[in-house]
Write an enzyme that holds these catalytic residues in place. Sequence first.
Site, PDB file in Angstrom:
ATOM      1  N   THR A  85       0.867  -1.178   0.000  1.00  0.00           N
ATOM      2  CA  THR A  85       0.000   0.000   0.000  1.00  0.00           C
ATOM      3  C   THR A  85       0.900   1.223   0.000  1.00  0.00           C
ATOM      4  O   THR A  85       1.676   1.427   0.938  1.00  0.00           O
ATOM      5  CB  THR A  85      -0.933  -0.003   1.231  1.00  0.00           C
ATOM      6  OG1 THR A  85      -1.708  -1.201   1.206  1.00  0.00           O
ATOM      7  CG2 THR A  85      -1.858   1.203   1.210  1.00  0.00           C
ATOM      8  N   LYS A 160      -7.570   0.807  -2.427  1.00  0.00           N
ATOM      9  CA  LYS A 160      -7.096   0.333  -1.120  1.00  0.00           C
ATOM     10  C   LYS A 160      -7.281   1.417  -0.058  1.00  0.00           C
ATOM     11  O   LYS A 160      -7.666   1.124   1.080  1.00  0.00           O
ATOM     12  CB  LYS A 160      -5.618  -0.074  -1.210  1.00  0.00           C
ATOM     13  CG  LYS A 160      -4.970  -0.451   0.129  1.00  0.00           C
ATOM     14  CD  LYS A 160      -5.571  -1.717   0.741  1.00  0.00           C
ATOM     15  CE  LYS A 160      -5.036  -1.986   2.154  1.00  0.00           C
ATOM     16  NZ  LYS A 160      -3.710  -2.610   2.177  1.00  0.00           N
ATOM     17  N   LYS A 228       0.361   5.057   8.516  1.00  0.00           N
ATOM     18  CA  LYS A 228       0.914   5.398   7.196  1.00  0.00           C
ATOM     19  C   LYS A 228      -0.201   5.484   6.151  1.00  0.00           C
ATOM     20  O   LYS A 228      -0.302   6.446   5.395  1.00  0.00           O
ATOM     21  CB  LYS A 228       1.935   4.334   6.780  1.00  0.00           C
ATOM     22  CG  LYS A 228       2.332   4.380   5.320  1.00  0.00           C
ATOM     23  CD  LYS A 228       2.904   3.029   4.812  1.00  0.00           C
ATOM     24  CE  LYS A 228       1.822   1.990   4.633  1.00  0.00           C
ATOM     25  NZ  LYS A 228       2.190   0.802   3.820  1.00  0.00           N
TER      26      LYS A 228
END
Lengths: 291, 291
Positions: A85, A160, A228
């Site tokens: 990701t 995502k 993150k």
Amino acid sequence: MGAAMAGHLLSKGHALTVSSRTRSKAEGLLQQGARWAESPAQVAAESDVVFTMVGFPMDVSDVYLGEAGLVQQARVGMVFVDMTTAPPSLAGTIAETIKARGAHFLDAPVSGGDVGARNASLSIMVGGETGVMEAIRPLFESLGQTIVHQGATGAGQHAKLCNQIVIAGTMIGVCESLLYGSRAGLDLETMLQSIRGGAAACWALDNLAPRILARNFDPGFFVEHFVKDMGMALEESRRMRLVLPGLALVHQLYLAVQAHGHGRSGTQALMLALEELSNVRVSAGRAEPSQ
Amino acid sequence: MGAAMAGHLLSKGHALTVSSRTRSKAEGLLQQGARWAESPAQVAAESDVVFTMVGFPMDVSDVYLGEAGLVQQARVGMVFVDMTTAPPSLAGTIAETIKARGAHFLDAPVSGGDVGARNASLSIMVGGETGVMEAIRPLFESLGQTIVHQGATGAGQHAKLCNQIVIAGTMIGVCESLLYGSRAGLDLETMLQSIRGGAAACWALDNLAPRILARNFDPGFFVEHFVKDMGMALEESRRMRLVLPGLALVHQLYLAVQAHGHGRSGTQALMLALEELSNVRVSAGRAEPSQ
């Protein structure tokens, strides 16, 4: 996750060359017949299709664009697939660099976690050219169950991030609900029995609430990776001039979780930050309602 | 919801007396053989067990404690069951008043909405004496599927508020995710295909996201009732000195939905407030990623 996924490719009979900063993580694969490469560039030199699964955007950038990076050995017709990701804009940069060498790039982040990687039940969200994705579909099907083309380069990453934004909401809802129920004197197992089948139903309620009641904050999915991901979604949102107050709040609370030393705990550790705020602790045991 | 639930009691062969501020809502039941009562007190006079299902806390208070309220005709051994979502403290007040007359009170709010009421698939969360609940269990089983004793008086209401707190989280997560995905140029149907089976899975994603994509903001569950429920949860939280920042934020955003005239829309209208904040509109149609 990378090791489990690579294992599936091996067991389907594909010749596999692996590299990792931490060689010990690859030992199992090497014993099963994978070849070791000293650098990403060497992996590329020996492969037709390359999958990457690393931690942070900086790692993705290093693996592709760094000194002994994959791009060094990109040849015409090769396919590179980043399953980390990572920011959609970084996917764009890498795709251009790779295209300039006549090779192809797909961004293909996954959801389903370590369990999904082990069971090959991942959901894989693919950005890039449809034809390239279809050409390597059998490889994707070794790794996951739901393989969906989301659009041009970066679209896999955007999908995502959509996934992570929903999770941010379910996590705060579930943790605040447990805090409330505990403080109100409910037996939380009994409460969950009533609410888990209806409009409050969600994955986090089924899978993470029981861990919270057991005071089990092991990962699952690391807090520092979720921080993150939410940070990337917020940065993209700023760029697109979108106001996402829920995501921003949950991100802040997870920064508090991290500040208290729980970056390598599972995402259910959001509970710890909420307990800290109210100076209480969730208890699964029954007590009289405090009203 | 009350009419559908009363219909189940009738069809099980129970003699039923009904009352409502709006007589037209009871017409169907009267045609099926229910008797009409001019006031709550008259219902109590003619019944052994009384169920109430009204709108706001003020309505609950009126129906029980008002001039021609139920309490006026409470006799020894009778059972009163309030299925409205109402403050746990109000349940306490009503229970005491009813106990003083030798009768029993249960708080038994439900989740599952209008569909659950029609299909008798509701989850019923019961607060009060276990023995009283067991005595009327067959009646509960005519109305719902999951009947769970949550604790002493008020515990049913607390469990229902836990349910609403989770939903607050899932709603903001789902709406912000759709906003993000739309702005990023994703085809939202395709995005949902990737995320709906994994860790982001939730009832709202399956049931309300498709309505949002169809720009269908019909209720479902009224915004104004959800605002009431979240307000009660926040008031209880203040009393218990709990900090619930996620719930507080979502409550504020729903107040904005209401301020724009959507109080009688479904809860998926949260999308409208988020669109207003960013001055954009979610579109289901595919566009190129904006990165």
